[in-house]
Scaffold this motif. Structure first.
Motif, PDB file in Angstrom:
ATOM      1  N   TRP A  86       0.750  -1.231   0.219  1.00 18.39           N
ATOM      2  CA  TRP A  86      -0.102   0.066  -0.141  1.00 18.39           C
ATOM      3  C   TRP A  86       0.894   1.283   0.023  1.00 18.39           C
ATOM      4  CZ3 TRP A  86      -4.443   1.467  -1.360  1.00 18.39           C
ATOM      5  CH2 TRP A  86      -5.046   2.501  -0.806  1.00 18.39           C
ATOM      6  N   PHE A  87       1.921   1.225   0.832  1.00 15.59           N
ATOM      7  CA  PHE A  87       2.825   2.418   0.782  1.00 15.59           C
ATOM      8  C   PHE A  87       3.459   2.609  -0.700  1.00 15.59           C
ATOM      9  CE2 PHE A  87       2.714   1.804   5.854  1.00 15.59           C
ATOM     10  CZ  PHE A  87       1.970   3.007   5.904  1.00 15.59           C
ATOM     11  N   ALA A  88       3.854   1.359  -1.051  1.00 16.01           N
ATOM     12  CA  ALA A  88       4.521   1.643  -2.526  1.00 16.01           C
ATOM     13  C   ALA A  88       3.854   2.047  -3.442  1.00 16.01           C
ATOM     14  CB  ALA A  88       4.952   0.113  -2.888  1.00 16.01           C
ATOM     15  N   ALA A  89       2.457   1.739  -3.202  1.00 19.29           N
ATOM     16  CA  ALA A  89       1.480   2.467  -4.252  1.00 19.29           C
ATOM     17  C   ALA A  89       1.343   3.855  -4.150  1.00 19.29           C
ATOM     18  CB  ALA A  89      -0.238   1.882  -4.146  1.00 19.29           C
ATOM     19  N   SER A  90       1.492   4.246  -2.660  1.00 22.56           N
ATOM     20  CA  SER A  90       1.531   5.778  -2.575  1.00 22.56           C
ATOM     21  C   SER A  90       2.621   6.468  -3.109  1.00 22.56           C
ATOM     22  CB  SER A  90       1.439   6.075  -0.909  1.00 22.56           C
ATOM     23  OG  SER A  90       1.360   7.244  -0.483  1.00 22.56           O
ATOM     24  N   VAL A  91       3.741   5.911  -3.108  1.00 21.79           N
ATOM     25  CA  VAL A  91       4.684   6.456  -3.712  1.00 21.79           C
ATOM     26  C   VAL A  91       4.669   6.530  -5.123  1.00 21.79           C
ATOM     27  CG1 VAL A  91       7.379   5.944  -4.142  1.00 21.79           C
ATOM     28  CG2 VAL A  91       6.722   5.506  -1.931  1.00 21.79           C
ATOM     29  N   VAL A  92       4.115   5.568  -5.833  1.00 26.39           N
ATOM     30  CA  VAL A  92       3.826   5.627  -7.239  1.00 26.39           C
ATOM     31  C   VAL A  92       2.879   7.072  -7.411  1.00 26.39           C
ATOM     32  CG1 VAL A  92       2.772   4.699  -9.215  1.00 26.39           C
ATOM     33  CG2 VAL A  92       4.285   3.525  -7.729  1.00 26.39           C
ATOM     34  N   ASN A  93       1.909   7.157  -6.645  1.00 23.17           N
ATOM     35  CA  ASN A  93       0.801   8.235  -6.641  1.00 23.17           C
ATOM     36  C   ASN A  93       1.708   9.420  -6.718  1.00 23.17           C
ATOM     37  OD1 ASN A  93      -1.856   9.567  -6.728  1.00 23.17           O
ATOM     38  ND2 ASN A  93      -1.283   9.954  -4.384  1.00 23.17           N
ATOM     39  N   SER A  94       2.528   9.363  -5.445  1.00 26.13           N
ATOM     40  CA  SER A  94       3.192  10.856  -5.403  1.00 26.13           C
ATOM     41  C   SER A  94       4.257  11.186  -6.447  1.00 26.13           C
ATOM     42  CB  SER A  94       4.086  10.605  -3.994  1.00 26.13           C
ATOM     43  OG  SER A  94       3.142  10.865  -2.834  1.00 26.13           O
ATOM     44  N   ALA A  95       4.903  10.034  -6.934  1.00 26.94           N
ATOM     45  CA  ALA A  95       5.965  10.361  -8.177  1.00 26.94           C
ATOM     46  C   ALA A  95       4.907  10.747  -9.622  1.00 26.94           C
ATOM     47  CB  ALA A  95       6.449   8.871  -8.522  1.00 26.94           C
ATOM     48  N   LEU A  96       3.685  10.374  -9.456  1.00 30.80           N
ATOM     49  CA  LEU A  96       2.899  10.675 -10.753  1.00 30.80           C
ATOM     50  C   LEU A  96       2.504  12.054 -10.365  1.00 30.80           C
ATOM     51  CD1 LEU A  96       0.405   7.713 -11.284  1.00 30.80           C
ATOM     52  CD2 LEU A  96       2.438   8.417 -13.003  1.00 30.80           C
ATOM     53  N   PHE A  97       2.376  12.536  -9.189  1.00 27.37           N
ATOM     54  CA  PHE A  97       1.907  14.079  -8.938  1.00 27.37           C
ATOM     55  C   PHE A  97       3.394  14.914  -9.407  1.00 27.37           C
ATOM     56  CE2 PHE A  97      -0.553  16.476  -5.604  1.00 27.37           C
ATOM     57  CZ  PHE A  97      -1.149  17.271  -6.449  1.00 27.37           C
ATOM     58  N   ASP A 107       6.840   7.776   2.291  1.00 31.38           N
ATOM     59  CA  ASP A 107       6.270   6.650   2.045  1.00 31.38           C
ATOM     60  C   ASP A 107       7.080   5.498   1.692  1.00 31.38           C
ATOM     61  OD1 ASP A 107       3.808   7.802   2.873  1.00 31.38           O
ATOM     62  OD2 ASP A 107       3.056   8.070   0.893  1.00 31.38           O
ATOM     63  N   ALA A 108       8.369   5.496   1.150  1.00 32.89           N
ATOM     64  CA  ALA A 108       9.218   4.581   0.896  1.00 32.89           C
ATOM     65  C   ALA A 108       9.695   4.128   2.044  1.00 32.89           C
ATOM     66  CB  ALA A 108      10.331   5.055  -0.117  1.00 32.89           C
ATOM     67  N   GLY A 109      10.160   4.966   3.005  1.00 36.20           N
ATOM     68  CA  GLY A 109      10.508   4.696   4.308  1.00 36.20           C
ATOM     69  C   GLY A 109       9.424   3.800   5.261  1.00 36.20           C
ATOM     70  N   LEU A 110       8.198   4.253   5.176  1.00 37.22           N
ATOM     71  CA  LEU A 110       7.146   3.364   5.805  1.00 37.22           C
ATOM     72  C   LEU A 110       7.009   1.983   5.159  1.00 37.22           C
ATOM     73  CD1 LEU A 110       4.555   6.125   6.210  1.00 37.22           C
ATOM     74  CD2 LEU A 110       5.833   5.007   8.020  1.00 37.22           C
ATOM     75  N   ALA A 111       7.220   1.748   3.909  1.00 40.49           N
ATOM     76  CA  ALA A 111       7.226   0.616   3.257  1.00 40.49           C
ATOM     77  C   ALA A 111       8.383  -0.288   3.646  1.00 40.49           C
ATOM     78  CB  ALA A 111       7.103   0.647   1.679  1.00 40.49           C
ATOM     79  N   ALA A 112       9.477   0.252   3.672  1.00 40.13           N
ATOM     80  CA  ALA A 112      10.351  -0.363   4.393  1.00 40.13           C
ATOM     81  C   ALA A 112      10.181  -0.952   5.909  1.00 40.13           C
ATOM     82  CB  ALA A 112      12.100   0.247   4.260  1.00 40.13           C
ATOM     83  N   ALA A 113       9.781   0.090   6.606  1.00 38.43           N
ATOM     84  CA  ALA A 113       9.570  -0.373   7.938  1.00 38.43           C
ATOM     85  C   ALA A 113       8.477  -1.273   8.168  1.00 38.43           C
ATOM     86  CB  ALA A 113       9.170   1.065   8.662  1.00 38.43           C
ATOM     87  N   ALA A 114       7.722  -1.410   7.371  1.00 41.42           N
ATOM     88  CA  ALA A 114       6.329  -2.452   7.237  1.00 41.42           C
ATOM     89  C   ALA A 114       7.170  -3.711   6.915  1.00 41.42           C
ATOM     90  CB  ALA A 114       5.313  -2.092   6.310  1.00 41.42           C
ATOM     91  N   LEU A 115       8.010  -3.654   6.020  1.00 46.18           N
ATOM     92  CA  LEU A 115       8.936  -4.916   5.688  1.00 46.18           C
ATOM     93  C   LEU A 115       9.653  -5.429   6.712  1.00 46.18           C
ATOM     94  CD1 LEU A 115       9.980  -4.545   1.837  1.00 46.18           C
ATOM     95  CD2 LEU A 115       8.085  -6.130   2.818  1.00 46.18           C
ATOM     96  N   ALA A 116      10.190  -4.467   7.777  1.00 48.65           N
ATOM     97  CA  ALA A 116      10.831  -4.846   8.891  1.00 48.65           C
ATOM     98  C   ALA A 116       9.929  -5.571   9.878  1.00 48.65           C
ATOM     99  CB  ALA A 116      11.595  -3.699   9.404  1.00 48.65           C
ATOM    100  N   LEU A 117       8.813  -4.991   9.977  1.00 47.02           N
ATOM    101  CA  LEU A 117       7.652  -5.707  10.728  1.00 47.02           C
ATOM    102  C   LEU A 117       7.489  -7.154  10.359  1.00 47.02           C
ATOM    103  CD1 LEU A 117       5.889  -5.549  13.238  1.00 47.02           C
ATOM    104  CD2 LEU A 117       4.175  -4.512  11.707  1.00 47.02           C
ATOM    105  N   ALA A 118       7.341  -7.293   9.249  1.00 51.12           N
ATOM    106  CA  ALA A 118       7.081  -8.593   8.572  1.00 51.12           C
ATOM    107  C   ALA A 118       8.304  -9.529   8.855  1.00 51.12           C
ATOM    108  CB  ALA A 118       6.908  -8.689   7.144  1.00 51.12           C
ATOM    109  N   ALA A 119       9.464  -9.038   8.983  1.00 56.13           N
ATOM    110  CA  ALA A 119      10.695  -9.946   9.182  1.00 56.13           C
ATOM    111  C   ALA A 119      10.668 -10.136  10.604  1.00 56.13           C
ATOM    112  CB  ALA A 119      11.684  -9.113   8.738  1.00 56.13           C
ATOM    113  N   LEU A 120      10.389  -9.074  11.542  1.00 58.79           N
ATOM    114  CA  LEU A 120      10.447  -9.435  13.078  1.00 58.79           C
ATOM    115  C   LEU A 120       9.267 -10.579  13.350  1.00 58.79           C
ATOM    116  CD1 LEU A 120      10.995  -5.842  14.254  1.00 58.79           C
ATOM    117  CD2 LEU A 120      12.293  -7.677  14.112  1.00 58.79           C
ATOM    118  N   CYS A 121       8.280 -10.663  12.738  1.00 60.67           N
ATOM    119  CA  CYS A 121       7.431 -11.511  13.065  1.00 60.67           C
ATOM    120  C   CYS A 121       7.630 -13.052  12.751  1.00 60.67           C
ATOM    121  CB  CYS A 121       5.842 -11.246  12.002  1.00 60.67           C
ATOM    122  SG  CYS A 121       5.137  -9.695  12.335  1.00 60.67           S
TER     123      CYS A 121
END
Length: 158
Positions: A86-97, A107-121
């Protein structure tokens, strides 16, 4: 609990709390419009897509974000992977803007942090009590003690 394990568990808890609160707050705000004028943050390319108005699209996005926050509560690992997309899609939306690069980088940082949460799980000791049934304390201590003694034995074999 070792200091490293304690720090990892704290990191897991902070990321999980953030990825529950952020989607819930932004989702409810997209429905109410109290905090942010979200229509200003939709790229013209996305706004031009028929057949849905920007306002209706934002309502749908708000409901989706609320669902994502609840998904992180129910299944942190799955929710983290979905949120990362979802955050990656937001990055694309912002880049189109083209002018909201600060939002794209955030949002790219948030996407990376979400992947970190998935890894910690994936680390049972960090996610214990948050994912699946909690292991009884006595069994957990015995398992950790056994793992430490196995590590000491293998280190002395070298």
């Amino acid at each position: 609990m070792t200091p490293a394990l304690h720090g990892g568990r704290l990191g897991f808890q902070l990321l999980r709390a953030a990825f529950v609160l952020v989607p819930l707050v932004s989702g409810f705000d997209k429905l109410s419009g109290v905090l942010v004028d979200w229509e200003r943050h939709v790229s013209p390319a996305v706004a031009a897509w028929p057949p849905v108005s920007v306002e209706n699209a934002l309502y749908a996005v708000g409901l989706l974000e609320i669902f994502l926050g609840l998904l992180v509560i129910a299944s942190p690992r799955t929710g983290a992977f979905v949120l990362s997309g979802w955050f990656a899609a937001s990055v694309v939306n912002s880049a189109l803007f083209g002018v909201n690069w600060h939002i794209a980088f955030r949002d790219a940082g948030l996407a990376a942090a979400a992947l970190a949460l998935a890894a910690l799980c994936r680390v049972p000791e960090l996610a214990a009590g948050f994912i699946g049934p909690r292991e009884p304390r006595s069994r957990r201590k015995a398992r950790l003690r056994s793992a430490r003694s196995d590590t000491l034995v293998s280190a002395s074999d070298d």
